[in-house]
Design an enzyme around this catalytic site. Structure first.
Site, PDB file in Angstrom:
ATOM      1  N   LYS A  54       3.805  -1.030  -6.864  1.00 46.56           N
ATOM      2  CA  LYS A  54       4.107  -0.385  -8.149  1.00 46.56           C
ATOM      3  C   LYS A  54       5.563  -0.640  -8.534  1.00 46.56           C
ATOM      4  CE  LYS A  54       0.631   3.237  -7.901  1.00 46.56           C
ATOM      5  NZ  LYS A  54       0.255   4.438  -7.162  1.00 46.56           N
ATOM      6  N   GLN A  98       2.521  10.078  -5.430  1.00 46.35           N
ATOM      7  CA  GLN A  98       1.443   9.322  -4.798  1.00 46.35           C
ATOM      8  C   GLN A  98       0.501  10.262  -4.033  1.00 46.35           C
ATOM      9  OE1 GLN A  98       0.974   5.975  -5.165  1.00 46.35           O
ATOM     10  NE2 GLN A  98      -0.830   5.983  -3.859  1.00 46.35           N
ATOM     11  N   ASP A 121       0.120   9.575 -14.888  1.00 45.91           N
ATOM     12  CA  ASP A 121      -1.171   9.523 -14.200  1.00 45.91           C
ATOM     13  C   ASP A 121      -2.269  10.226 -15.007  1.00 45.91           C
ATOM     14  OD1 ASP A 121      -1.387   8.185 -11.731  1.00 45.91           O
ATOM     15  OD2 ASP A 121      -0.278   9.751 -10.673  1.00 45.91           O
TER      16      ASP A 121
HETATM   17  N1  GUN Z   1      -3.341   7.160  -5.032  1.00 40.30           N
HETATM   18  C1  GUN Z   1      -4.235   6.162  -5.236  1.00 40.30           C
HETATM   19  N2  GUN Z   1      -4.308   5.876  -6.560  1.00 40.30           N
HETATM   20  C2  GUN Z   1      -3.451   6.709  -7.181  1.00 40.30           C
HETATM   21  C3  GUN Z   1      -3.068   6.891  -8.550  1.00 40.30           C
HETATM   22  O1  GUN Z   1      -3.549   6.231  -9.477  1.00 40.30           O
HETATM   23  N3  GUN Z   1      -2.137   7.840  -8.781  1.00 40.30           N
HETATM   24  C4  GUN Z   1      -1.604   8.594  -7.789  1.00 40.30           C
HETATM   25  N4  GUN Z   1      -0.694   9.497  -8.117  1.00 40.30           N
HETATM   26  N5  GUN Z   1      -1.926   8.459  -6.516  1.00 40.30           N
HETATM   27  C5  GUN Z   1      -2.846   7.516  -6.219  1.00 40.30           C
END
Ligand code: GUN
Length: 297
Positions: A54, A98, A121
């Site tokens: 990311k 996350q 998100d």
């Molecule tokens: N863990 C796996 N995919 C995601 C996501 O799209 N957002 C977040 N915050 N955690 C994740």
């Protein structure tokens, strides 16, 4: 018939490119780059890989990447304090904590602490509520990415029968909402659904988000269906191999004989998630700076 392979990887690359251009235009207008803060608690190796990729993708899209790490035993107060500092930080347009979090932390309380205007998100109840009543907010990245692939492929979805398999807050529920907003007739199926195969058989559009390797087989699908496979499952390793193969929730090869189009795993929905996260961050930057969000972002 062999289905068209929906190339999510290529679509995501084009989206990241476009977002990068909008991020540059934003920097010109606002005098700063859009910023995304990612918070990682603990040292789960998979999460570490996601957070690393990311960060790289954020910088490649002309945005600032801020990374924060807390130890696995961090308290809820510590994490909420960090989120609160990021809520106040004008360099930060988007905040992503996350998931999954270590067991002693309550995910809903942490998500609730994120400012809805920085919740790229789309997990905050305010954004879930906005989606359900048709107000603009932030939509979770994976279902929004699926929707982009579907509309690119099919155009107007009005009147089509869509079956979403899975009812999570992150994928199934928002996916159903988006399909409904696009005038599809939507069924949400799940682990308690009776005769799932016959429910899926009606679908012009199948979105599979169950997390069970190759569960959906050729005989479940209507001829010509469009299949979006959100599942990412690792099979047990073959003899002599260290890692098993990654597969989706759909048995890809045989489903390709019946479907008109299908996303592969890997290279389908997966790459869309980060691309949409960057898109949501750019949108957040425009909104937070009081600028009009450009068409096509
Ligand atoms: N863990 C796996 N995919 C995601 C996501 O799209 N957002 C977040 N915050 N955690 C994740």
């Amino acid at each position: 018939m062999t289905a068209t392979r929906i190339d999510g990887k290529a679509f995501a690359a084009r989206l990241r490119e476009r977002v990068g251009e909008h991020a540059l235009a934003f920097a010109e207008a606002a005098g700063r780059k859009p910023g995304l803060a990612v918070v990682l608690v603990g040292d789960d190796p998979a999460s570490e890989v996601y957070v690393g990729s990311k960060g790289k993708a954020t910088v490649a899209a002309n945005m600032l990447s801020f990374k924060y790490r807390l130890p696995a035993d961090a308290s809820e107060e510590q994490l909420i304090k960090l989120v609160d500092d990021l809520n106040q930080d004008d360099r930060v347009d988007g905040i992503l904590v996350q998931l999954p979090l270590p067991g002693h932390l309550d995910e809903q309380s942490i998500i609730a602490a994120i400012s809805p205007d920085k919740d790229v998100d789309g997990f905050h109840v305010i954004n879930a509520g906005r989606l359900s009543v048709g107000q603009s907010g932030f939509v979770p990245c994976t279902p929004l990415g699926c929707m982009m692939l579907l509309t690119d492929r099919l155009g107007d979805l009005s009147g089509l029968e869509a079956v979403v398999i899975g009812r999570s807050n992150i994928v199934g529920k928002p996916m159903a909402q988006l399909l409904l907003d696009a005038n599809a007739t939507v069924t949400v199926a799940h682990s308690r659904t009776k005769d799932l195969a016959s429910v899926v058989k009606r679908a012009d559009i199948v979105v599979a988000a169950v997390g069970r390797p190759q569960m959906i087989t050729k005989d479940w699908l209507k001829d010509g269906a469009t299949v979006i496979d959100v599942g990412i499952n690792r099979l047990p390793p073959e003899p002599g191999k260290e890692k098993g193969k990654l597969v989706g929730d759909v048995a890809y090869d045989e489903a390709s004989e019946v479907a008109s189009a299908i996303t592969p795993v890997p290279g389908g929905v997966g790459p869309m998630t980060i691309a949409v996260l960057l898109r949501n961050t750019a949108v957040a930057a425009y909104r937070n700076a009081g600028l009009k969000v450009p068409e096509g972002l």
